[in-house]
Design a protein around this motif. Structure first.
Motif, PDB file in Angstrom:
ATOM      1  N   ASP A  34     147.950  10.140 -83.849  1.00 51.83           N
ATOM      2  CA  ASP A  34     147.775   8.689 -83.934  1.00 51.83           C
ATOM      3  C   ASP A  34     147.692   8.166 -82.507  1.00 51.83           C
ATOM      4  OD1 ASP A  34     148.289   6.586 -86.550  1.00 51.83           O
ATOM      5  OD2 ASP A  34     148.188   5.710 -84.541  1.00 51.83           O
ATOM      6  N   ASP A  37     143.860  10.080 -78.875  1.00 55.97           N
ATOM      7  CA  ASP A  37     142.684   9.449 -79.470  1.00 55.97           C
ATOM      8  C   ASP A  37     142.019  10.462 -80.415  1.00 55.97           C
ATOM      9  OD1 ASP A  37     140.503   7.740 -79.940  1.00 55.97           O
ATOM     10  OD2 ASP A  37     139.396   8.582 -78.251  1.00 55.97           O
ATOM     11  N   LEU A  38     141.986  10.146 -81.682  1.00 49.43           N
ATOM     12  CA  LEU A  38     141.406  11.019 -82.714  1.00 49.43           C
ATOM     13  C   LEU A  38     141.952  12.435 -82.617  1.00 49.43           C
ATOM     14  CD1 LEU A  38     137.741   9.637 -82.788  1.00 49.43           C
ATOM     15  CD2 LEU A  38     139.636   9.069 -84.309  1.00 49.43           C
ATOM     16  N   SER A  43     146.390   4.117 -98.650  1.00 50.61           N
ATOM     17  CA  SER A  43     147.223   5.310 -98.419  1.00 50.61           C
ATOM     18  C   SER A  43     147.476   6.025 -99.756  1.00 50.61           C
ATOM     19  CB  SER A  43     148.586   4.927 -97.828  1.00 50.61           C
ATOM     20  OG  SER A  43     148.496   3.820 -96.964  1.00 50.61           O
ATOM     21  N   GLU A 100     146.359  15.508 -90.204  1.00 47.97           N
ATOM     22  CA  GLU A 100     145.963  14.140 -90.541  1.00 47.97           C
ATOM     23  C   GLU A 100     145.683  13.380 -89.249  1.00 47.97           C
ATOM     24  OE1 GLU A 100     148.648  11.559 -92.725  1.00 47.97           O
ATOM     25  OE2 GLU A 100     147.034  10.078 -92.984  1.00 47.97           O
TER      26      GLU A 100
HETATM   27  C1  LIG Z   1     144.339   2.511 -92.050  1.00 44.67           C
HETATM   28  S1  LIG Z   1     145.635   3.128 -91.025  1.00 44.67           S
HETATM   29  C2  LIG Z   1     146.115   4.551 -92.003  1.00 44.67           C
HETATM   30  C3  LIG Z   1     147.538   4.985 -91.765  1.00 44.67           C
HETATM   31  C4  LIG Z   1     148.033   6.099 -92.706  1.00 44.67           C
HETATM   32  N1  LIG Z   1     147.229   7.301 -92.538  1.00 44.67           N
HETATM   33  C5  LIG Z   1     147.995   5.652 -94.133  1.00 44.67           C
HETATM   34  O1  LIG Z   1     147.106   6.108 -94.876  1.00 44.67           O
HETATM   35  O2  LIG Z   1     148.849   4.847 -94.525  1.00 44.67           O
HETATM   36  C6  LIG Z   1     144.708   3.856 -89.648  1.00 44.67           C
HETATM   37  C7  LIG Z   1     145.561   4.610 -88.636  1.00 44.67           C
HETATM   38  O3  LIG Z   1     144.684   5.173 -87.645  1.00 44.67           O
HETATM   39  C8  LIG Z   1     145.258   5.012 -86.361  1.00 44.67           C
HETATM   40  N2  LIG Z   1     144.166   5.014 -85.376  1.00 44.67           N
HETATM   41  C9  LIG Z   1     143.259   4.045 -85.125  1.00 44.67           C
HETATM   42  N3  LIG Z   1     142.401   4.412 -84.167  1.00 44.67           N
HETATM   43  C10 LIG Z   1     142.772   5.675 -83.810  1.00 44.67           C
HETATM   44  C11 LIG Z   1     142.281   6.598 -82.853  1.00 44.67           C
HETATM   45  N4  LIG Z   1     141.228   6.313 -82.081  1.00 44.67           N
HETATM   46  N5  LIG Z   1     142.892   7.793 -82.738  1.00 44.67           N
HETATM   47  C12 LIG Z   1     143.987   8.090 -83.508  1.00 44.67           C
HETATM   48  N6  LIG Z   1     144.498   7.254 -84.432  1.00 44.67           N
HETATM   49  C13 LIG Z   1     143.901   6.064 -84.579  1.00 44.67           C
HETATM   50  C14 LIG Z   1     145.994   3.679 -86.451  1.00 44.67           C
HETATM   51  O4  LIG Z   1     146.984   3.540 -85.443  1.00 44.67           O
HETATM   52  C15 LIG Z   1     146.552   3.752 -87.869  1.00 44.67           C
HETATM   53  O5  LIG Z   1     147.826   4.352 -87.876  1.00 44.67           O
END
Ligand SMILES: C[S@@+](CC[C@H](N)C(=O)[O-])C[C@H]1O[C@@H](n2cnc3c(N)ncnc32)[C@H](O)[C@@H]1O
Length: 219
Positions: free
Chosen positions: A81, A107-108, A31, A55
């Motif tokens: 998210d 989702d995405l 992050s 984001e």
């Molecule tokens: C590595 S973490 C990063 C969190 C934050 N952006 C940071 O940098 O601290 C990945 C994030 O992507 C989200 N995520 C995973 N698959 C996803 C999807 N298909 N659609 C949306 N968000 C997703 C997870 O819930 C998580 O919050």
């Protein structure tokens, strides 16, 4: 948090409880590397005069909040998210730092892509990038944060085809990757969509070799 020249301070996230962290991603080296990349690129980002930043996978919200504190309220901030608790935390961390974030649980970019087609100036994604068996991808809230499946690419690869429809003509896409994700191959994939790639920053943290890639339309 205030802007100090071209520095980005880490947002305050003291509202996040240990119970929250049983469900959402705790801000970590990746992050902070993404925030450092944005700081390094701040002149370029400002030059583009962004009006909409998005984001994907915002987790705690520290990254989009950090950007919001330096770009200010002239810009609209959105996040997605898959985890509703992450969306709630993103809104709250934004609020604590004076940044209004529209956080969408999806989702995405589903549901966002039609509404914001061609209008996103800054797109950010720190995806689940860890190499895992495919069946660990999306198994639960915490697995969602890190499990990336084969080559750690199964989630991020699904976003790449949407990037071109989302970004404005001057838009920039920042993606955090691990060496094992094969950044050179990601560059080739995005080149097929008409994007050129630059590596903004690289850092080794423990066993992980992390980089932030910036994509912009090829001229
Ligand atoms: C590595 S973490 C990063 C969190 C934050 N952006 C940071 O940098 O601290 C990945 C994030 O992507 C989200 N995520 C995973 N698959 C996803 C999807 N298909 N659609 C949306 N968000 C997703 C997870 O819930 C998580 O919050």
């Amino acid at each position: 948090m205030e802007e100090s020249g071209n520095k980005i301070k880490t947002p305050v996230f003291s509202n996040i409880t240990s119970e929250d962290l049983e469900h959402i991603y705790e801000p970590a080296e990746d992050s902070f590397l993404l925030i450092d990349a944005l700081e390094k690129d701040l002149h370029l980002i400002r030059e583009r005069k962004p009006s909409l930043c998005l984001e994907v996978g915002s987790g705690s919200g520290v990254v989009i909040t950090a950007l919001g504190t330096v770009l200010g309220p002239s810009c609209v901030y959105m996040s997605t998210d898959i985890n509703p608790r992450a969306c709630h935390t993103t809104r709250e961390v934004g609020r604590l730092n004076g940044v209004d974030i529209e956080a969408v649980c999806t989702d995405l970019v589903s549901g966002v892509i039609d509404k914001d087609v061609g209008s996103v100036d800054i797109l950010l994604f720190n995806p689940p990038y860890v190499v895992t068996p495919s069946d660990e991808v999306g198994r639960g809230n915490l697995e969602h944060t890190w499990a990336g499946g084969e080559h750690g690419r199964e989630v991020m690869d699904r976003l790449f085809p949407s990037v071109d429809s989302l970004l404005s003509p001057q838009g920039l896409f920042y993606l955090l990757v691990l060496k094992e994700n094969d950044p050179a191959d990601i560059e080739l994939v995005m080149a097929k969509f008409g994007y050129s790639c630059s590596c903004v920053i690289t850092r080794r943290t423990g066993p992980e070799n992390l980089s932030v890639l910036r994509f912009s339309r090829q001229r």
